[in-house]
Design an enzyme around this catalytic site. Sequence first.
Site, PDB file in Angstrom:
ATOM      1  N   GLY A  12       0.823  -1.220  -0.168  1.00  0.00           N
ATOM      2  CA  GLY A  12       0.070   0.130  -0.042  1.00  0.00           C
ATOM      3  C   GLY A  12       0.950   1.280   0.138  1.00  0.00           C
ATOM      4  O   GLY A  12       0.422   2.121   0.668  1.00  0.00           O
ATOM      5  N   ARG A  15       0.075   5.670  -1.646  1.00  0.00           N
ATOM      6  CA  ARG A  15      -0.610   6.860  -1.122  1.00  0.00           C
ATOM      7  C   ARG A  15      -0.604   6.811   0.465  1.00  0.00           C
ATOM      8  O   ARG A  15      -0.397   5.733   1.062  1.00  0.00           O
ATOM      9  CB  ARG A  15      -2.132   6.942  -1.370  1.00  0.00           C
ATOM     10  CG  ARG A  15      -2.232   7.031  -2.907  1.00  0.00           C
ATOM     11  CD  ARG A  15      -3.749   7.464  -3.186  1.00  0.00           C
ATOM     12  NE  ARG A  15      -3.970   7.745  -4.690  1.00  0.00           N
ATOM     13  CZ  ARG A  15      -4.421   7.033  -5.383  1.00  0.00           C
ATOM     14  NH1 ARG A  15      -4.716   5.744  -5.103  1.00  0.00           N
ATOM     15  NH2 ARG A  15      -4.532   7.607  -6.905  1.00  0.00           N
ATOM     16  N   ASP A  58      -2.338  -6.350  -6.179  1.00  0.00           N
ATOM     17  CA  ASP A  58      -3.366  -6.251  -5.160  1.00  0.00           C
ATOM     18  C   ASP A  58      -2.991  -6.989  -4.175  1.00  0.00           C
ATOM     19  O   ASP A  58      -2.908  -8.381  -4.546  1.00  0.00           O
ATOM     20  CB  ASP A  58      -4.640  -6.444  -5.967  1.00  0.00           C
ATOM     21  CG  ASP A  58      -5.989  -6.568  -5.114  1.00  0.00           C
ATOM     22  OD1 ASP A  58      -5.670  -6.564  -3.622  1.00  0.00           O
ATOM     23  OD2 ASP A  58      -6.824  -6.549  -5.494  1.00  0.00           O
ATOM     24  N   ASN A  85       0.932  -2.464   5.234  1.00  0.00           N
ATOM     25  CA  ASN A  85       0.091  -1.397   5.493  1.00  0.00           C
ATOM     26  C   ASN A  85      -0.973  -1.397   4.664  1.00  0.00           C
ATOM     27  O   ASN A  85      -2.223  -0.678   5.068  1.00  0.00           O
ATOM     28  CB  ASN A  85       0.963  -0.114   5.080  1.00  0.00           C
ATOM     29  CG  ASN A  85       0.427   1.160   4.735  1.00  0.00           C
ATOM     30  OD1 ASN A  85      -0.179   1.570   5.849  1.00  0.00           O
ATOM     31  ND2 ASN A  85      -0.007   1.565   3.518  1.00  0.00           N
ATOM     32  N   SER A 137      -4.415  -0.231  14.439  1.00  0.00           N
ATOM     33  CA  SER A 137      -5.132   0.901  14.235  1.00  0.00           C
ATOM     34  C   SER A 137      -5.397   1.264  15.897  1.00  0.00           C
ATOM     35  O   SER A 137      -5.824   0.244  16.728  1.00  0.00           O
ATOM     36  CB  SER A 137      -6.440   0.696  13.469  1.00  0.00           C
ATOM     37  OG  SER A 137      -7.445   1.783  13.816  1.00  0.00           O
ATOM     38  N   TYR A 150     -13.363  -3.914  10.024  1.00  0.00           N
ATOM     39  CA  TYR A 150     -12.220  -3.309  10.176  1.00  0.00           C
ATOM     40  C   TYR A 150     -11.587  -3.407  11.607  1.00  0.00           C
ATOM     41  O   TYR A 150     -10.396  -3.712  11.809  1.00  0.00           O
ATOM     42  CB  TYR A 150     -12.242  -1.617   9.887  1.00  0.00           C
ATOM     43  CG  TYR A 150     -11.060  -0.955   9.754  1.00  0.00           C
ATOM     44  CD1 TYR A 150      -9.933  -0.865   8.984  1.00  0.00           C
ATOM     45  CD2 TYR A 150     -10.987  -0.124  11.189  1.00  0.00           C
ATOM     46  CE1 TYR A 150      -8.802  -0.028   9.008  1.00  0.00           C
ATOM     47  CE2 TYR A 150      -9.740   0.551  11.202  1.00  0.00           C
ATOM     48  CZ  TYR A 150      -8.681   0.560  10.321  1.00  0.00           C
ATOM     49  OH  TYR A 150      -7.600   1.492  10.093  1.00  0.00           O
ATOM     50  N   ALA A 152     -12.523  -5.501  13.900  1.00  0.00           N
ATOM     51  CA  ALA A 152     -12.061  -7.040  14.277  1.00  0.00           C
ATOM     52  C   ALA A 152     -10.861  -7.278  13.500  1.00  0.00           C
ATOM     53  O   ALA A 152     -10.034  -8.187  14.159  1.00  0.00           O
ATOM     54  CB  ALA A 152     -13.201  -8.013  13.660  1.00  0.00           C
ATOM     55  N   LYS A 154      -8.271  -5.432  12.475  1.00  0.00           N
ATOM     56  CA  LYS A 154      -7.083  -4.715  13.425  1.00  0.00           C
ATOM     57  C   LYS A 154      -6.922  -5.422  14.706  1.00  0.00           C
ATOM     58  O   LYS A 154      -5.658  -5.592  15.278  1.00  0.00           O
ATOM     59  CB  LYS A 154      -7.185  -3.304  13.399  1.00  0.00           C
ATOM     60  CG  LYS A 154      -7.267  -2.435  12.204  1.00  0.00           C
ATOM     61  CD  LYS A 154      -5.998  -2.854  11.328  1.00  0.00           C
ATOM     62  CE  LYS A 154      -6.334  -1.865  10.088  1.00  0.00           C
ATOM     63  NZ  LYS A 154      -4.802  -1.913   9.251  1.00  0.00           N
ATOM     64  N   ILE A 183      -4.727  10.120  11.009  1.00  0.00           N
ATOM     65  CA  ILE A 183      -3.604  10.593  10.181  1.00  0.00           C
ATOM     66  C   ILE A 183      -4.394  11.238   8.819  1.00  0.00           C
ATOM     67  O   ILE A 183      -5.139  10.538   8.355  1.00  0.00           O
ATOM     68  CB  ILE A 183      -2.986   9.317   9.825  1.00  0.00           C
ATOM     69  CG1 ILE A 183      -2.181   8.472  11.017  1.00  0.00           C
ATOM     70  CG2 ILE A 183      -1.569  10.001   8.901  1.00  0.00           C
ATOM     71  CD1 ILE A 183      -1.359   9.463  11.980  1.00  0.00           C
TER      72      ILE A 183
END
Length: 271
Positions: A12, A15, A58, A85, A137, A150, A152, A154, A183
Amino acid sequence: MRLINKVAIVTGAGRGIGEAIARTFAEHGCRVVAVEKDKAAAAALRKALPEHLVKVADITDKKAILTIVNQAMTRYGAIDILVNNAVAYTERPVHACTDDEWESTVDSALSSVFRACRAVLPHMMKARAGSIVNLCSVNQIVANPNMAAYTASKGGIHALTKQMAIEYGPFGIRCNAISPGLIMTERTLAGRSEADLRLDREAYPIGRVGVGMDVAMAAVYLASDEAGFVTGVDLPVDGGLTSLSPSALVSPKIRAWWGRQPLEFSKNDKP
């Protein structure tokens, strides 16, 4: 040059946080293998880091990570660092999250991390050295609404990080996580007004929200030999968010101790 002559795969990387990590690693002497699924973002990164390897892939493609690991080994002969990431996710509460939304988020946010680690670990075990940095996170420390899959995922990364730390420590491999707060990236800025950003800043004791470099420098440290006795850690890079009592946000008395003015609400906001 804290990562001089090391080789890092960063997923990732086109960006946001991933781009900041890839660029900062390169500035610290690392040879970067940057993975990005967006072709335009990958092309821009390739121009910015012409001496490094930028691959369009991907990370949910089960074969792609093996191909990239093999290409990295062919070109550099080693993989010293892996930074997981990349993530894509759906914003849904549990009752409204479909099987497809759940599975796609978990595959992107958690299963891809597992597969990337599985791909690099044999090479690190053979070298008896390595550092894995997983982007976690604050959501798995203090949850937010609408983020079931998300959060769960993390939380799974947090647990997987500790598991790998104890499992592969005897091979000289360290595994740590970073849990960023808010961020500022293209994704997080989308749909946020200046009023939203003011309230965001209020939630952080340090008085601002984060930028990519805040996370990138934490990743440099955890990836470097300076962190040689650090493993199994989940490092919050959150400006103090997860240490803050909610009362400090709304109580006039506590806000006065804190040196901040009472929050102002519109008529529609008042109970």
